[in-house]
Design a protein around this motif. Structure first.
Motif, PDB file in Angstrom:
ATOM      1  N   SER A 102      49.079  77.458  44.446  1.00 57.42           N
ATOM      2  CA  SER A 102      50.321  77.356  43.660  1.00 57.42           C
ATOM      3  C   SER A 102      51.259  78.406  43.720  1.00 57.42           C
ATOM      4  N   GLU A 124      47.478  72.965  42.084  1.00 56.19           N
ATOM      5  CA  GLU A 124      47.144  72.173  40.942  1.00 56.19           C
ATOM      6  C   GLU A 124      47.843  72.828  39.783  1.00 56.19           C
ATOM      7  N   ARG A 138      51.355  66.059  45.124  1.00 51.78           N
ATOM      8  CA  ARG A 138      50.155  66.565  44.924  1.00 51.78           C
ATOM      9  C   ARG A 138      49.092  65.713  45.702  1.00 51.78           C
ATOM     10  N   SER A 140      46.004  66.018  44.571  1.00 49.08           N
ATOM     11  CA  SER A 140      44.984  66.192  43.364  1.00 49.08           C
ATOM     12  C   SER A 140      45.571  66.474  42.073  1.00 49.08           C
ATOM     13  N   GLY A 142      47.381  67.681  38.640  1.00 46.33           N
ATOM     14  CA  GLY A 142      47.732  69.104  38.225  1.00 46.33           C
ATOM     15  C   GLY A 142      47.294  69.541  37.031  1.00 46.33           C
ATOM     16  N   SER A 146      44.670  67.026  33.875  1.00 47.27           N
ATOM     17  CA  SER A 146      43.172  67.503  33.864  1.00 47.27           C
ATOM     18  C   SER A 146      42.787  68.313  32.752  1.00 47.27           C
ATOM     19  N   LYS A 302      41.165  66.641  49.969  1.00 45.58           N
ATOM     20  CA  LYS A 302      42.672  66.876  49.957  1.00 45.58           C
ATOM     21  C   LYS A 302      43.245  66.963  51.402  1.00 45.58           C
ATOM     22  N   ASP A 353      53.189  63.429  40.907  1.00 46.52           N
ATOM     23  CA  ASP A 353      52.057  63.605  40.372  1.00 46.52           C
ATOM     24  C   ASP A 353      51.318  62.199  40.526  1.00 46.52           C
TER      25      ASP A 353
END
Length: 383
Positions: A102, A124, A138, A140, A142, A146, A302, A353
């Motif tokens: 990140s 993330e 993304r 996955s 963020g 989650s 990913k 996202d």
């Protein structure tokens, strides 16, 4: 018009159509953590990309054009990542892939935006897509997506009243820690230990000692993969009995391999896992293992998905259109029926996202076991 002329016209038309869909390779540039503390992340990501590129090219490419990817090593260092991304952008790639860390994305995303080139990345941290950069996407979830699920599980399912937080002192770790701390407060879960650790840290004896002294009902662990394995070993050595909960980086395949039996019992919310009860993901795992001789973690998935996202968007546009790529991906839903390589249905919102299924898992006998499948949130989107 005689038959010969008709045949010639048809042949000419077919030839023109084929020519319109052919041309030089479509250039993709990948900048990833191929050495340093993030080597596990970057190597899986790179291998996933290369597998997808090989599969797509074997089937004729994208709109008749082959994909060509170059890889550069960020050395897990934001300054190096920025320099490598600038070098990659100077070559005017169609799409930029990576980085995974990140902190590196924070310094490279402005470069991609200035160049008008979409950046499909692996980071993330919650704030990566909150800064108004319309070129960042993304692969996955963020932290803002989650962490509420993890906090809900700890409060509602485990009935925990107190929790210890252990996080890595970088953008990834601090972002997750900030979001889940707020979620814990809203659910009445008291944080009795809040421990910052360093990327690449080898010794967690003191940190685990503080966890034992705090005696929490649960421990939330948000470290990178290698450090997650080390702290799991230390937690078992010091006989910490509280449930160990985390995210993808606590229960991934690499962590299980490094931690051995110490990983058993660790639980987490994961957006991607090769142990998911999804036939397409299991088939991907088998192809990856056959090519690289190891089972990938979520970073491998990913990287693989990043290339199939490029394929799906380009085929929706019907042309290789760098200027409109980001605009097209915003609000787009990609289904496995449309593009099998996407593995699971995914929807992108206007910030980059994602929304898709996710999983609650527990490590049992050295394997992730999916305990619960969590559905998409159901945000509206266009196809």
């Amino acid at each position: 018009m005689n038959v010969l002329k008709v045949a010639l016209l048809i042949a000419t038309g077919l030839s023109s159509a084929a020519y319109a869909q052919s041309g030089p390779p479509i250039k993709l540039a990948d900048v990833a953590e191929l050495s340093g503390a993030g080597a596990t992340v970057g190597t899986n990501w790179k291998n996933g990309i290369d597998l997808a590129v090989a599969e797509i090219n074997a089937k004729g490419g994208v709109l008749g054009r082959k994909l060509e990817v170059t890889h550069a090593d960020s050395q897990s260092n934001p300054g190096v990542a920025r320099a490598q991304v600038q070098k990659a952008l100077d070559d005017n790639p169609y799409v930029l892939l990576g980085p995974g860390y990140s902190g590196s994305i924070k310094v490279t995303a402005p470069l991609a935006k200035k160049a008008g080139i979409a950046e499909i990345m692996g980071g993330e941290a919650a704030d990566l897509t909150q800064a108004g950069n319309e070129y960042v996407f993304r692969t996955s979830f963020g932290g803002q997506s989650s962490m509420p699920k993890v906090a809900k599980y700890i409060a509602d399912d485990l009935k925990a009243k107190t929790v210890a937080i252990v996080y890595v002192n970088n953008d990834f770790g601090k972002g997750g820690r900030d979001v889940i701390s707020k979620d814990f407060a809203e659910r009445g879960v008291k944080v009795v230990a809040d421990l910052s650790t360093e990327s690449g840290q080898a010794d967690f004896a003191a940190d685990v000692g503080k966890i034992k002294a705090a005696n929490p009902d649960a421990v939330f662990i948000y470290l990178n993969e290698d450090e997650s394995a080390r702290i799991l070993k230390e937690l078992r050595r010091q006989n910490v009995q509280a449930p160990l909960i985390g995210e993808t980086t606590l229960t991934g395949q690499k962590v299980i391999e490094l931690a051995g039996d110490a990983a058993n019992g660790a639980r987490g919310h994961v957006g991607l896992t090769t142990d998911a009860p999804v036939p397409a993901i299991q088939a991907f795992r088998d192809r990856f293992k056959e090519r690289y001789n190891y089972v990938p973690d979520h970073n491998g998935i990913k990287g693989y998905l990043s290339v199939y996202i490029v394929k799906a968007v380009t085929e929706k546009m019907g042309k290789v259109d760098q200027a409109n790529f980001a605009k097209t991906l915003h609000g787009m839903t990609i289904t496995p029926e449309q593009e099998p390589g996407i593995l699971m249905e995914v929807t992108y919102d206007d910030k980059g996202d994602i929304d898709r299924q996710s999983f609650l898992v527990e490590v049992e006998n050295g394997k992730q076991v999916v305990k619960k499948v969590l559905p998409k949130l159901g945000k509206s989107a266009s196809n």
